[in-house]
Structures are given as C-alpha cells and as structure tokens.
Scaffold this motif. Structure first.
Motif, PDB file in Angstrom:
ATOM      1  N   VAL A  87      -5.669 -18.228  28.280  1.00  0.00           N
ATOM      2  CA  VAL A  87      -6.952 -18.824  28.678  1.00  0.00           C
ATOM      3  C   VAL A  87      -7.344 -19.864  27.635  1.00  0.00           C
ATOM      4  N   PRO A  88      -7.480 -21.123  28.000  1.00  0.00           N
ATOM      5  CA  PRO A  88      -7.734 -22.181  27.014  1.00  0.00           C
ATOM      6  C   PRO A  88      -9.115 -22.053  26.372  1.00  0.00           C
ATOM      7  N   VAL A  89      -9.208 -22.573  25.154  1.00  0.00           N
ATOM      8  CA  VAL A  89     -10.469 -22.596  24.409  1.00  0.00           C
ATOM      9  C   VAL A  89     -10.736 -24.049  24.026  1.00  0.00           C
ATOM     10  N   PRO A  90     -11.463 -24.790  24.864  1.00  0.00           N
ATOM     11  CA  PRO A  90     -11.665 -26.217  24.583  1.00  0.00           C
ATOM     12  C   PRO A  90     -12.648 -26.433  23.432  1.00  0.00           C
ATOM     13  N   PRO A  91     -12.245 -27.120  22.371  1.00  0.00           N
ATOM     14  CA  PRO A  91     -13.166 -27.419  21.262  1.00  0.00           C
ATOM     15  C   PRO A  91     -14.004 -28.655  21.590  1.00  0.00           C
ATOM     16  N   TYR A  92     -15.073 -28.837  20.824  1.00  0.00           N
ATOM     17  CA  TYR A  92     -15.851 -30.067  20.941  1.00  0.00           C
ATOM     18  C   TYR A  92     -15.071 -31.222  20.316  1.00  0.00           C
ATOM     19  N   ALA A  93     -15.205 -32.384  20.921  1.00  0.00           N
ATOM     20  CA  ALA A  93     -14.487 -33.554  20.415  1.00  0.00           C
ATOM     21  C   ALA A  93     -15.037 -34.000  19.066  1.00  0.00           C
ATOM     22  N   GLU A  94     -16.342 -33.788  18.842  1.00  0.00           N
ATOM     23  CA  GLU A  94     -16.977 -34.210  17.608  1.00  0.00           C
ATOM     24  C   GLU A  94     -17.198 -33.007  16.689  1.00  0.00           C
ATOM     25  N   ARG A  95     -17.259 -33.268  15.403  1.00  0.00           N
ATOM     26  CA  ARG A  95     -17.518 -32.219  14.419  1.00  0.00           C
ATOM     27  C   ARG A  95     -19.022 -31.957  14.317  1.00  0.00           C
ATOM     28  N   TYR A  96     -19.367 -30.729  13.897  1.00  0.00           N
ATOM     29  CA  TYR A  96     -20.769 -30.331  13.775  1.00  0.00           C
ATOM     30  C   TYR A  96     -21.090 -29.958  12.341  1.00  0.00           C
ATOM     31  N   ASP A  97     -22.225 -30.477  11.848  1.00  0.00           N
ATOM     32  CA  ASP A  97     -22.704 -30.160  10.514  1.00  0.00           C
ATOM     33  C   ASP A  97     -23.556 -28.887  10.554  1.00  0.00           C
ATOM     34  N   SER A  98     -23.766 -28.294   9.383  1.00  0.00           N
ATOM     35  CA  SER A  98     -24.706 -27.186   9.203  1.00  0.00           C
ATOM     36  C   SER A  98     -24.252 -25.890   9.868  1.00  0.00           C
ATOM     37  N   LEU A  99     -22.983 -25.831  10.318  1.00  0.00           N
ATOM     38  CA  LEU A  99     -22.515 -24.664  11.062  1.00  0.00           C
ATOM     39  C   LEU A  99     -21.241 -24.055  10.482  1.00  0.00           C
ATOM     40  N   GLU A 100     -20.919 -24.360   9.235  1.00  0.00           N
ATOM     41  CA  GLU A 100     -19.655 -23.873   8.671  1.00  0.00           C
ATOM     42  C   GLU A 100     -19.618 -22.345   8.654  1.00  0.00           C
ATOM     43  N   ASN A 101     -18.534 -21.790   9.201  1.00  0.00           N
ATOM     44  CA  ASN A 101     -18.314 -20.345   9.318  1.00  0.00           C
ATOM     45  C   ASN A 101     -19.272 -19.665  10.299  1.00  0.00           C
ATOM     46  N   LEU A 102     -19.809 -20.422  11.217  1.00  0.00           N
ATOM     47  CA  LEU A 102     -20.677 -19.859  12.258  1.00  0.00           C
ATOM     48  C   LEU A 102     -19.943 -18.776  13.037  1.00  0.00           C
ATOM     49  N   LEU A 103     -20.595 -17.631  13.210  1.00  0.00           N
ATOM     50  CA  LEU A 103     -20.043 -16.529  13.992  1.00  0.00           C
ATOM     51  C   LEU A 103     -21.175 -15.926  14.816  1.00  0.00           C
ATOM     52  N   ASN A 104     -21.306 -16.408  16.039  1.00  0.00           N
ATOM     53  CA  ASN A 104     -22.347 -15.928  16.947  1.00  0.00           C
ATOM     54  C   ASN A 104     -21.709 -15.281  18.168  1.00  0.00           C
ATOM     55  N   PHE A 105     -22.336 -14.207  18.630  1.00  0.00           N
ATOM     56  CA  PHE A 105     -22.002 -13.604  19.913  1.00  0.00           C
ATOM     57  C   PHE A 105     -23.231 -13.678  20.812  1.00  0.00           C
ATOM     58  N   TYR A 106     -23.011 -13.861  22.110  1.00  0.00           N
ATOM     59  CA  TYR A 106     -24.140 -13.696  23.022  1.00  0.00           C
ATOM     60  C   TYR A 106     -23.705 -13.009  24.303  1.00  0.00           C
ATOM     61  N   PHE A 107     -24.652 -12.293  24.879  1.00  0.00           N
ATOM     62  CA  PHE A 107     -24.554 -11.777  26.231  1.00  0.00           C
ATOM     63  C   PHE A 107     -25.592 -12.504  27.063  1.00  0.00           C
ATOM     64  N   SER A 108     -25.252 -12.772  28.318  1.00  0.00           N
ATOM     65  CA  SER A 108     -26.239 -13.377  29.216  1.00  0.00           C
ATOM     66  C   SER A 108     -26.085 -12.791  30.608  1.00  0.00           C
ATOM     67  N   VAL A 109     -27.156 -12.898  31.379  1.00  0.00           N
ATOM     68  CA  VAL A 109     -27.154 -12.468  32.770  1.00  0.00           C
ATOM     69  C   VAL A 109     -27.811 -13.572  33.586  1.00  0.00           C
ATOM     70  N   ARG A 110     -27.210 -13.888  34.734  1.00  0.00           N
ATOM     71  CA  ARG A 110     -27.691 -15.002  35.563  1.00  0.00           C
ATOM     72  C   ARG A 110     -27.814 -14.537  37.006  1.00  0.00           C
ATOM     73  N   THR A 111     -28.973 -14.784  37.598  1.00  0.00           N
ATOM     74  CA  THR A 111     -29.180 -14.402  38.985  1.00  0.00           C
ATOM     75  C   THR A 111     -28.834 -15.556  39.916  1.00  0.00           C
ATOM     76  N   HIS A 112     -28.184 -15.231  41.029  1.00  0.00           N
ATOM     77  CA  HIS A 112     -27.879 -16.220  42.061  1.00  0.00           C
ATOM     78  C   HIS A 112     -28.812 -16.062  43.251  1.00  0.00           C
ATOM     79  N   SER A 113     -29.887 -15.308  43.061  1.00  0.00           N
ATOM     80  CA  SER A 113     -30.844 -15.064  44.140  1.00  0.00           C
ATOM     81  C   SER A 113     -32.250 -15.051  43.546  1.00  0.00           C
TER      82      SER A 113
END
Length: 322
Positions: free
Chosen positions: A279-305
């Motif tokens: 399963v591919p993991v597409p990176p951003y084309a540009e680099r990001y500042d202020s985020l070195e060693n960022l390690l975030n997890f999230y859960f989300s839920v989305r309703t279709h109704s």
C-alpha cells in the motif's frame, strides 16, 4: 525495511510473563517498548480534538472551513435509550467520537508524540462503532440504503459511514507523510461496502489552503476529499455490528508501520490480517518546518447520512521496537 528487534530469550520470557498476568495489557500484543497505554476508564490520556491552524492573532475565523468543527472526544459510559448504561470493555468509560447529524461530517481524536528513533511503530485498540439510535418514524424507517429490517439486519447499519485510523509523521529534514487505513462501511449512497481502503494522495494541509492550492467546504473529507482518490486493499471484511444500534461488541485492531522505510506493514482486525506492505505512502512534495520527528495518531469517524455516527475506543496501546 526494519525487522522486529528480538530480546534475549530469558528477557523475552520474563516480559511475556509480566504481560500475561496483567489483565489490562494481556489482551494486547505490543512491540518491545510501550510508548503509551491509554485506558480511557481513567481519562482521555492526551487524545484531543483536531483543530486546523489559525493565524498569529489567534483569529479562529482563519481556520479552514472543513477543520473548524471536528468535535472534541468525550468520555462515555455507552448509555442507550433501551438498556441504560452498557459500559466499556474494561470499566465504565470509553472514549467517544461523535459526528453531527450532517451528511459528510467528521469527528476526530488525535494523540501527539515525537519519535526518538526509527523502526517499527504499532498502534493497537479495542473499538466499536455505531449509528445513533432513532425513535419513531413510519414504515420507511425499516429501510435505509440497501438494508431492509428483516429481524436480523437493521437499517441503522447502513446509516454508519466510515472510521479511520491514521498517522501524521515527519522527519529527516521536514519530509512529511501520512499512513491511513479506513473502514468504509457504506459508500456515499449508503450501500454496504465493508471494505478497507487507503488514499492515494497526501492529506490537504492548512499551508496548501493558505497558498490557494486547495479549498474545501464544511463537510469535506479532510483525509482525501475526492472519492476517486481512495483505493481498496484486501477482501471486504464484515464486522460485528450486531443487528441493532445499542448492542456493543468490542473489536481488536493492530496496525504496524515502518518509520525507517516509511511504509505500511500490516493491519489486523479481529482474526483477519491484511498485508499492507504494497500500500503506497505518498509523501508531500514540499518539506515542512517545525515538525521534525512528528509522531501523531488519529482516529476519525465520518457519517454518510444525516444520522450521528459514533466511534468508541476502550483502550489504546502505542509501541515501538526502537
């Protein structure tokens, strides 16, 4: 690609014995180093609402439209109109993510850490998902999407859209990427899909919005707005919704990625293990500042109704092999 680092046999046996006698941890399969053990019966443990970025004046009107209202997670005793308090898998309280009753609305909970190394990274959780129980209505209430009440299947199952587990990772000089796994319970026409999917594009960011590259509305899918940018992996998986919207059955999830190789590894949900190494993991084309060693997890839920959707988390373990 990283391989799990093995401990000496005596050390591994001792660790296994310690885990096996702890009823809180014995239901998990952590990697050698546990970064976080979040049992929500004792609090939210740092899981919080995801809010978009705003300007230096603190003006919340500058938050992107689609990231203003993700709703904060809350502690819930899983109480329902018909049975009263269900309680969590262990104890009374679970972490609850709840959407608004607006088609396309998303609720999100995020956990923010940083990386002290590279290698295998794993998140485990016990979860359940439900559409909100509704009362009243006429005969049409016995049908929704492609589900008709037959004494077994319940139309509320077709009122639940999707839930997602994902990371937001950055390192090595600002190289940022997300790994994402979504359970698509129904398609946008409320037909049962029961399919795991992944996005083929990076998640739109506030910087891209500020630069005029993207513009998303209130109920847009913030992970990948275009439905055509999602692809399936593995065969469909039927989970235990259990007929009506007030029966709660807890599911096991284990997801492993490799931060050294920046790739997915595998996803386990109950007794099914999905190989995600391709399963591919597409990176951003540009680099990001202020985020070195960022390690975030999230859960989300989305309703279709136009029905509130809920994702409940009993407990979460984040572990690594570094």
């Amino acid at each position: 690609m990283s391989e799990a680092r093995s401990a000496p046999p005596a050390e591994a046996a001792f660790r296994s014995a310690l885990l096996s006698v702890d009823p809180r941890l014995s239901k998990f399969q952590p990697l050698p180093r546990i970064l976080a053990f979040d049992a929500f019966d004792s609090g939210t443990h740092g899981w919080t609402e995801l809010l978009g970025n705003y300007d230096g004046r603190g003006n919340l009107d500058t938050v992107d439209d689609h990231m203003r209202d993700f709703r904060p997670p809350q502690l819930s005793s899983c109480t329902f109109f018909d049975i009263g308090t269900h309680g969590a898998m262990t104890g009374t309280y679970a972490l609850k993510l709840a959407t608004r009753p607006i088609t396309g609305h998303t609720a999100t909970a995020i956990r923010r850490l940083t990386m002290s190394g590279r290698g295998l990274l794993q998140i485990e959780a016990y979860f359940t998902y439900k559409a909100e129980a509704t009362l009243g209505g006429g005969p049409e209430s016995d049908r929704f999407g492609d589900v008709v009440w037959d004494g077994n299947l319940h139309p509320s199952e077709a009122q639940f859209g999707a839930f997602t587990v994902a990371t937001d990772l950055c390192g090595d000089g600002g190289l940022r990427y997300h790994t994402v796994a979504r359970y698509l319970n129904t398609d946008l026409d409320n037909r049962l899909a029961r399919q795991w999917v992944y996005p083929t594009v990076p998640e739109p960011t506030p910087r891209e919005h500020l630069e005029g590259k993207v513009k998303l509305g209130y109920a847009a899918d913030f992970t990948a707005p275009n439905p055509e940018d999602w692809e399936p992996f593995g065969e469909p998986q039927e989970l235990c919704y259990n007929e009506v919207p007030t029966k709660v059955n807890w599911h096991y999830l284990r997801w492993q990625i490799d931060t050294e190789a920046r790739r997915n590894m595998e996803l386990q949900v109950n007794d099914r293990v999905f190989d995600m190494s391709d399963v591919p993991v597409p990176p951003y084309a540009e680099r990001y500042d202020s985020l070195e060693n960022l390690l975030n997890f999230y859960f989300s839920v989305r309703t279709h109704s136009a029905t509130r959707n809920f994702l409940f988390l009993d407990s979460v373990v984040i572990s690594v092999d570094w």
